[in-house]
Scaffold this active site. Structure first.
Site, PDB file in Angstrom:
ATOM      1  N   LYS A   1       4.208   5.505   8.994  1.00 63.11           N
ATOM      2  CA  LYS A   1       3.118   4.934   9.787  1.00 63.11           C
ATOM      3  C   LYS A   1       3.588   4.737  11.226  1.00 63.11           C
ATOM      4  O   LYS A   1       4.578   4.062  11.490  1.00 63.11           O
ATOM      5  CB  LYS A   1       2.687   3.604   9.182  1.00 63.11           C
ATOM      6  CG  LYS A   1       1.358   3.072   9.686  1.00 63.11           C
ATOM      7  CD  LYS A   1       0.944   1.851   8.853  1.00 63.11           C
ATOM      8  CE  LYS A   1      -0.493   1.447   9.125  1.00 63.11           C
ATOM      9  NZ  LYS A   1      -0.907   0.328   8.253  1.00 63.11           N
TER      10      LYS A   1
ATOM     11  N   GLU B   1      -2.226   3.298   0.167  1.00 63.84           N
ATOM     12  CA  GLU B   1      -1.185   2.793   1.057  1.00 63.84           C
ATOM     13  C   GLU B   1      -0.305   1.787   0.309  1.00 63.84           C
ATOM     14  O   GLU B   1      -0.805   0.920  -0.416  1.00 63.84           O
ATOM     15  CB  GLU B   1      -1.832   2.106   2.263  1.00 63.84           C
ATOM     16  CG  GLU B   1      -0.859   1.458   3.231  1.00 63.84           C
ATOM     17  CD  GLU B   1      -1.549   0.775   4.406  1.00 63.84           C
ATOM     18  OE1 GLU B   1      -0.843   0.388   5.359  1.00 63.84           O
ATOM     19  OE2 GLU B   1      -2.798   0.637   4.382  1.00 63.84           O
TER      20      GLU B   1
ATOM     21  N   CYS C   1      -4.186   4.116   7.036  1.00 62.56           N
ATOM     22  CA  CYS C   1      -5.024   2.985   7.439  1.00 62.56           C
ATOM     23  C   CYS C   1      -5.501   3.156   8.888  1.00 62.56           C
ATOM     24  O   CYS C   1      -6.073   4.181   9.231  1.00 62.56           O
ATOM     25  CB  CYS C   1      -4.279   1.679   7.205  1.00 62.56           C
ATOM     26  SG  CYS C   1      -5.388   0.263   6.934  1.00 62.56           S
TER      27      CYS C   1
END
Length: 348
Positions: free
Chosen positions: A155, A68, A189
């Site tokens: 995201k 990430e 994540c």
């Protein structure tokens, strides 16, 4: 940089020319990169990425997954001068520098990453900080081994203070790409803890589920194993391994209230990158020891064997009781009617 090798394999490794008549009988060598960003220095980070890609490709990897926010950096420990009702001048300047280190998509850095994928003949999954005007997004970019940019995932739900510095993605960027090495997609994540978002990827047939992350806790491994079992897919989780010295020194960069307890060699992100099979077996990792290239050979037949037991959106689904609707169109805050009319006339 440590190279954590994959075990020896009996079957054929997939190549660009001969996929064979039965793709599920093939084996793909994959590598997750566990390494730190050169913070605030995107050109140097790109140079480091090339060295890592070259090393993994020399080992025979055909798919490489980076952590990430590898390009642009994960601003661990920073609060950007934010408190409820106020923002500091220093924090705003910190955001300006962070914004400058981000990349445009498309843009020259994307072109370079595409060229690297083509040069080393690898499928590349890269975590970046994307700059769209004055808003930043935590994004994953996908490239094929011919040097083509395939697309991106933004995201959808930043976590905690991430929401102050990153915008929110929408349903238009949750792709799964069909490639000769399998159907590839990614969530970032703690998005991976969102059951409905995972289900959207399962419905798209994901086979190689990439999970770039910033979570180095041991409990993260439980989530990765569960997703592999739930989705009947390979899970490739890549995290950075960082020490305090990988970030600018204070006062330029301060790790919140814990700065006084850190030495230059203090570990601030311990990695934990891993590769897990559809049966829940750990094929490589988790690694908490340092920067590493963590590799495994993925037997694509394992996907079919796992789905025989449990296909979450297939024979184990109950759509007459439970179903999911995904709004996968882009959302824009401003729409110009003249643009919409022009697009309509072009389609007609």
């Amino acid at each position: 940089m440590a190279l954590v090798p994959a075990p020896e394999i009996d079957g054929p490794v997939i190549n660009e020319v001969d996929m064979g008549s039965d793709p599920s009988a093939l084996t793909v060598r994959a590598t997750v990169v566990q390494a730190s960003t050169v913070f605030y220095d995107t050109p140097a980070t790109l140079d480091k990425a090339e060295r890592l890609i070259a090393d993994a490709a020399a080992y025979g990897s055909q798919l490489i997954v980076f952590p990430e926010a590898f390009i642009g950096g994960y601003p661990r420990g920073s609060n950007f001068g934010v408190a409820i009702g106020s923002r500091s001048a220093k924090g705003k300047e910190e955001f300006r520098k962070y914004h400058a280190a981000a990349i445009d998509v498309p843009g020259p850095e994307v072109d370079r990453l595409a060229a690297l994928a083509g040069k080393y003949k690898v499928y590349l999954v890269m975590g970046v900080i994307e700059r769209d005007g004055y808003t930043l997004y935590c994004t994953v970019l996908f490239f094929d081994s011919q040097g083509q940019y395939l697309g991106k995932h933004r995201k959808l739900m930043p976590t905690a203070l991430e929401r102050v510095i990153w915008g929110f993605g929408d349903g238009s960027t949750i792709p799964v790409f069909e490639t000769p090495v399998g159907k590839i997609g990614a969530l970032i994540c703690w998005e991976n803890r969102m059951p409905l978002l995972r289900t959207a990827l399962y419905a798209k047939g994901i086979e190689i589920y990439c999970a770039p992350t910033a979570d180095a806790r041991e409990v993260w491994q439980a989530s990765m194993t569960h997703i592999a079992l739930e989705g009947g897919c390979f899970v490739l989780s890549a995290n950075q391994f960082c020490r305090r010295k990988d970030y600018p020194p204070p006062p330029e960069y301060v790790f919140g209230s814990g700065e006084d307890d850190l030495s230059p060699d203090s570990v601030v992100c311990a990695g934990g990158s891993a590769i897990i099979s559809p049966s829940g077996s750990i094929l490589a990792g988790p690694n908490y020891e340092g920067e590493a290239l963590i590799s495994a050979d993925l037997d694509l037949g394992e996907i079919v064997r796992a789905k025989f037991d449990f296909d979450v959106v297939g024979h184990y689904a109950r759509p007459e009781v439970l179903n999911l609707t995904v709004r996968d169109h882009p959302l824009n805050s401003v729409t110009f009617t003249s643009t919409a009319q022009k697009q309509g006339s072009e389609k007609s």
